[in-house]
Enzyme design. Structure first.
Site, PDB file in Angstrom:
ATOM      1  N   ASP A 166      -0.099  54.931   9.948  1.00 22.54           N
ATOM      2  CA  ASP A 166       0.223  53.972   8.886  1.00 22.54           C
ATOM      3  C   ASP A 166      -1.033  53.760   8.039  1.00 22.54           C
ATOM      4  O   ASP A 166      -2.152  53.835   8.551  1.00 22.54           O
ATOM      5  CB  ASP A 166       0.665  52.647   9.515  1.00 22.54           C
TER       6      ASP A 166
ATOM      7  N   ASP B 146       3.281  54.765   4.594  1.00 18.64           N
ATOM      8  CA  ASP B 146       2.751  54.154   3.375  1.00 18.64           C
ATOM      9  C   ASP B 146       1.438  54.770   2.912  1.00 18.64           C
ATOM     10  O   ASP B 146       0.853  54.331   1.909  1.00 18.64           O
ATOM     11  CB  ASP B 146       2.630  52.628   3.521  1.00 18.64           C
TER      12      ASP B 146
ATOM     13  N   HIS C   8      -2.199  51.149   6.846  1.00 22.71           N
ATOM     14  CA  HIS C   8      -2.913  49.929   7.234  1.00 22.71           C
ATOM     15  C   HIS C   8      -3.391  50.039   8.681  1.00 22.71           C
ATOM     16  O   HIS C   8      -2.727  50.658   9.512  1.00 22.71           O
ATOM     17  CB  HIS C   8      -1.990  48.709   7.093  1.00 22.71           C
TER      18      HIS C   8
ATOM     19  N   HIS D 103       0.843  45.070  13.261  1.00 19.97           N
ATOM     20  CA  HIS D 103      -0.069  43.964  12.921  1.00 19.97           C
ATOM     21  C   HIS D 103       0.083  42.772  13.871  1.00 19.97           C
ATOM     22  O   HIS D 103      -0.755  41.867  13.852  1.00 19.97           O
ATOM     23  CB  HIS D 103       0.160  43.489  11.485  1.00 19.97           C
TER      24      HIS D 103
HETATM   25 ZN   LIG Z   1       1.368  49.791   6.548  1.00 21.19          ZN
END
Ligand SMILES: [Zn+2]
Length: 309
Positions: free
Chosen positions: A162, A246, A164, A125
């Site tokens: 991931d 995740d 996200h 991120h």
């Molecule tokens: Zn994540």
């Protein structure tokens, strides 16, 4: 050929606020799983620290100075709503990067075939000059530029499973035709980016979002119809995996329903791409994964695949 595992106890010293999902126990759970006898043949190295020069492959000096200056002598300092630094954070961050670039050096030298870096905090991120989402510097992005600048590698593919979207990695390479960034992720979900229409300035960004409730079948379809064909056609000379776990069905931060076998399958498919154009060269860096059991079992399945194909 050997798979390298990179760890360092400094990863445990990055403390986060009470109840925060990105916690030291994540690394303890992975370390414990990888102590099993079946991982005996792993090469193991402690992560060295890194230099500002290496971080500057992706982040401007004033941003690096800003993160260094924010490092607290005691307590916690928040950089955004969910990203905080403790006194041990900076050392953990520097070793996460140093470990990943060392792993890349080992892979490039042919001393190991591939590597998994079980370090924290995660990185995908982190944008060029902005910490967010538990991340400070973008480790996967730095590895990509490191192998280009220090080892003369031309094309790098970064594949991110991931749950996200790796907004930071996408932002860093948006206008760079030498790096392809491919991501599966749940959408809508934090951070909100990652639509298929986000393609980069050179069609070098590939987003294949999934929906809440999707399981391994939908994930594999996204991989087989979008991610793998695009990454394979790019003919990367080096492959970086942003390995977040995740998307596991047990994970508390998201709503996909992957299981260990899905991560192992994806890993083997990515190894086929690396074998085809990159002499098998892969460095995988840990990103998210917040259910300790789901995380440990998935990381073990991922590493098993890296070891045995
Ligand atoms: Zn994540």
């Amino acid at each position: 050929m050997t798979t390298l595992l990179v760890t360092h106890p400094a990863g445990l010293d990055h403390l986060t606020p009470s109840g925060h999902p990105e916690r030291p126990d994540r690394l303890r759970a992975i370390d414990q799983a990888l102590e099993d006898e079946r991982f005996q043949s792993l090469a193991r190295e402690l992560a060295p620290t890194t230099t500002d020069e290496t971080i500057a492959l992706c982040h401007p000096p004033d941003y690096i100075a800003e993160i260094r200056a924010a490092s607290p002598a005691s307590g916690l300092v928040r950089l955004d709503a969910d990203t905080a630094m403790s006194p041990g954070t900076l050392e953990a961050v520097l070793r996460a990067i140093g470990g990943a670039t060392m792993a890349a050096d080992e892979v490039m030298a042919g001393r190991v075939e591939n590597a998994f870096c079980a370090m924290r905090p995660p990185g995908h991120h982190a944008e060029t000059a902005r910490p967010m989402g538990f991340c400070f510097f973008n480790t996967a992005a730095i590895v990509a530029r490191h192998v280009q600048k220090r080892h003369g590698v031309e094309r790098v593919a970064i594949v991110d499973f991931d749950v996200h979207h790796g907004n930071g990695t996408q932002e860093i390479f948006w206008s760079d035709p030498t790096v392809m960034y491919c991501s599966t992720h749940e959408m809508p979900l934090y951070p909100g980016s990652g639509a298929p229409s986000e393609r980069g300035a050179h069609n070098n960004i590939v987003n294949a979002p999934l929906r809440a409730g999707d399981g391994g079948d939908k994930f594999r379809i996204a991989f087989e119809t979008v991610i793998l064909p695009r990454a394979g056609a790019f003919r990367p000379d080096f492959l970086v995996i942003s390995a977040g776990f995740d998307a596991h069905m047990r994970d508390p931060l998201a709503n996909l329903n992957l299981v260990e076998a899905d991560f192992a399958w994806a890993t083997r498919k990515l190894m086929e791409i690396a074998d085809a154009s990159a002499s098998g060269r892969i460095v995988s860096v840990l990103e998210g994964g917040y259910d300790l059991q789901g995380l440990a079992r998935s990381a073990a399945a991922h590493v098993t695949a890296l070891m045995h194909g």
